[in-house]
Design a protein around this motif. Structure first.
Motif, short mmCIF file in Angstrom:
data_model
loop_
_atom_site.label_atom_id
_atom_site.label_comp_id
_atom_site.label_asym_id
_atom_site.label_seq_id
_atom_site.Cartn_x
_atom_site.Cartn_y
_atom_site.Cartn_z
N ALA A 174 -24.55 61.16 -19.89
CA ALA A 174 -24.82 61.46 -21.28
C ALA A 174 -24.95 63.14 -21.36
CB ALA A 174 -26.02 60.92 -21.74
N GLU A 178 -22.04 65.19 -23.53
CA GLU A 178 -22.26 65.95 -24.77
C GLU A 178 -21.79 67.50 -24.24
OE1 GLU A 178 -26.70 65.84 -24.72
OE2 GLU A 178 -26.49 63.85 -25.54
N ASP A 346 -24.46 56.29 -29.25
CA ASP A 346 -25.28 57.26 -28.26
C ASP A 346 -24.73 57.02 -26.97
OD1 ASP A 346 -27.18 58.45 -26.73
OD2 ASP A 346 -28.94 57.83 -27.88
N PRO A 347 -24.31 58.07 -26.32
CA PRO A 347 -23.74 57.95 -24.92
C PRO A 347 -24.74 57.25 -23.79
CG PRO A 347 -24.00 60.11 -25.45
CD PRO A 347 -24.07 59.48 -26.81
N PHE A 348 -26.21 57.65 -24.16
CA PHE A 348 -27.07 57.52 -23.14
C PHE A 348 -27.26 55.97 -23.31
CE2 PHE A 348 -31.51 56.10 -22.44
CZ PHE A 348 -31.64 56.48 -21.18
N TYR A 351 -24.32 53.93 -21.54
CA TYR A 351 -24.43 54.11 -20.20
C TYR A 351 -25.43 53.03 -19.33
CZ TYR A 351 -21.17 57.74 -20.38
OH TYR A 351 -19.69 58.55 -20.87
#
Length: 449
Positions: A174, A178, A346-348, A351
């Motif tokens: 993440a 970013e 949200d990328p976190f 993942y």
């Protein structure tokens, strides 16, 4: 002759024609499969569907697992000179602690989850190193991957290594996304792959290849979600397959397990005894099983009936209906995890949710595939279902992550806020119109709803 006078023409208006009750033609799909399909689809697309699937599915799997652990472990406990409910009591304690962890994880924010990543990874690596020290690590069934906590309690640090890799890998990817660094292959692989190989090396030092396969699946799941190019993904996959083949070919025990795929006879030296009796248990269950507690294979015929082969005992006692129910619950859990990962911005969260879903689904498929004779016996438990507190605790914490992510979707958050609003001192809140006992609709200036 005199002509008769003509009759006067009546000036009254004609009576209106009598209305006939015409039969309305049935609307297309009214009360039929199409209407049912549309209703199911609308319910399936609601904001809280993933939340309820994860919460309800995981709790049902855990409760059913407790019932089957109690049924499958009684004979094993009596043969060991213990109380019949010995293993059940330990599993119930682990489930209670896991429930606290699930609740805590579901209430944490994504920022706090990310803050836990590095400490959890460091503690997991330290504990996995302690396992290899003579006198501290404990060997069980030939695998040296346990730590004694005193008395009957033991811990398997590699189970917590799965959770550590998911959180740490999700946070790492993440942060790189970013900064727009994932377009470079070196940032995509380093340090994710070296740290994963470190964990795999520590696990393989203890001889636990089943856990290593699951950790490898988590690694590839993270790389897939990060958008690894096909050539890079294929190269890493080819390297992992080559290393796995080398480890299998250099171990007689692993080669014998590979030879038991699809076996219908115990073979020379009864090397396929466990695999064959797992099939016997499933075959004798029929459609509705022999009844809860009526298994014959758990009377010393099937090794590890309450851990690795609890799915076989479920098939014998609850039949095809019971095994399909378990499969359906895991399928619902997997769908909900994929939905959470696919709908977030949200990328976190994407993942982490993808990593947890890959972990749980891969472990479930490996366990069920071994019981069905489709895969070699890897010695991994069925998530949330099999006996074992070391596997149950991190898995329930991971399910709590999925619940937190499902709650954090904007639409789900708004729906939960509306559902949890309650009247104060028996009066409805201002600006809210009560439709039913369970549904409240806010008033709008135009009167629309």
């Amino acid at each position: 002759m005199t002509a008769r006078p003509a009759k006067a023409v009546s000036r009254r208006p004609p009576r209106p024609a009598r209305r006939t009750s015409a039969v309305r033609p049935p609307r297309a799909g009214r009360g039929g499969p199409r209407r049912l399909y549309s209703r199911v689809r609308r319910a399936w697309d609601r904001p809280l569907t993933a939340y309820y699937l994860i919460l309800g599915g995981s709790l049902l799997i855990t409760v059913l697992g407790l019932v089957m652990v109690y049924s499958a472990s009684q004979i094993k406990a009596l043969q060991s000179g213990l109380a019949p409910s010995y293993f059940f009591r330990k599993q119930l304690l682990a489930a209670a602690i896991g429930g606290v962890l699930l609740l805590a994880a579901s209430r944490m924010t994504a920022k706090l989850h990310r803050a836990m990543a590095y400490p959890l990874l460091a503690v997991s690596v330290f504990l996995m190193c302690l396992v290899q020290i003579p006198g501290i690590g404990v060997a069980v069934n030939g695998n040296r991957n346990w730590l004694s906590l005193g008395g009957p309690f033991q811990m398997q640090p590699s189970e917590f290594g799965k959770l550590a890799l998911v959180l740490w890998g999700a946070d790492l990817l993440a942060r790189k996304q970013e900064r727009k660094l994932l377009t470079q292959w070196k940032h995509l692989l380093v340090p994710l792959v070296p740290v994963a190989f470190l964990l795999l090396g520590l696990i393989m030092l203890g001889g636990d290849m089943g856990t290593a396969i699951i950790l490898t699946a988590v690694l590839f799941g993270l790389l897939w979600l990060a958008g690894a190019p096909t050539r890079l993904f294929t190269g890493v996959l080819g390297g992992a397959v080559a290393i796995g083949a080398l480890l299998i070919l250099t171990s007689a025990n692993r080669m014998s397990r590979l030879a038991c795929i699809g076996a219908t006879d115990p073979g020379p030296g009864d090397q396929c005894w466990q695999a064959v009796h797992g099939i016997y248990a499933l075959a004798s269950g029929g459609f509705f099983g022999s009844g809860l507690g009526a298994s014959m294979e758990k009377w010393g015929e099937l090794p590890e009936p309450h851990t690795d082969f609890i799915f076989a005992i479920t098939g014998e006692e609850l039949g095809l209906a019971g095994t399909l129910s378990v499969l359906a619950l895991f399928a619902a859990l997997g769908y909900a995890g994929i939905r959470v990962a696919g709908r977030t911005e949200d990328p976190f969260v994407r993942y982490a949710a993808g990593g947890v879903t890959t972990w749980v689904m891969a472990q479930a498929m490996i366990n069920m595939g071994a019981v069905l004779g489709l895969l070699p016996i890897a010695g991994v438990p069925l998530p949330l279902f099999s006996y074992g507190g070391s596997a149950l605790l991190p898995t329930m914490f991971a399910i709590g992550l999925l619940i937190a992510f499902a709650r954090d979707e904007p639409a789900a958050r708004a729906a939960l806020a509306l559902a949890t609003r309650k009247p104060v001192f028996g009066r409805k809140p201002a600006g809210v119109r009560w439709k039913t006992m369970r549904r409240r609709v806010a008033r709008r200036p135009s009167g629309e709803r």
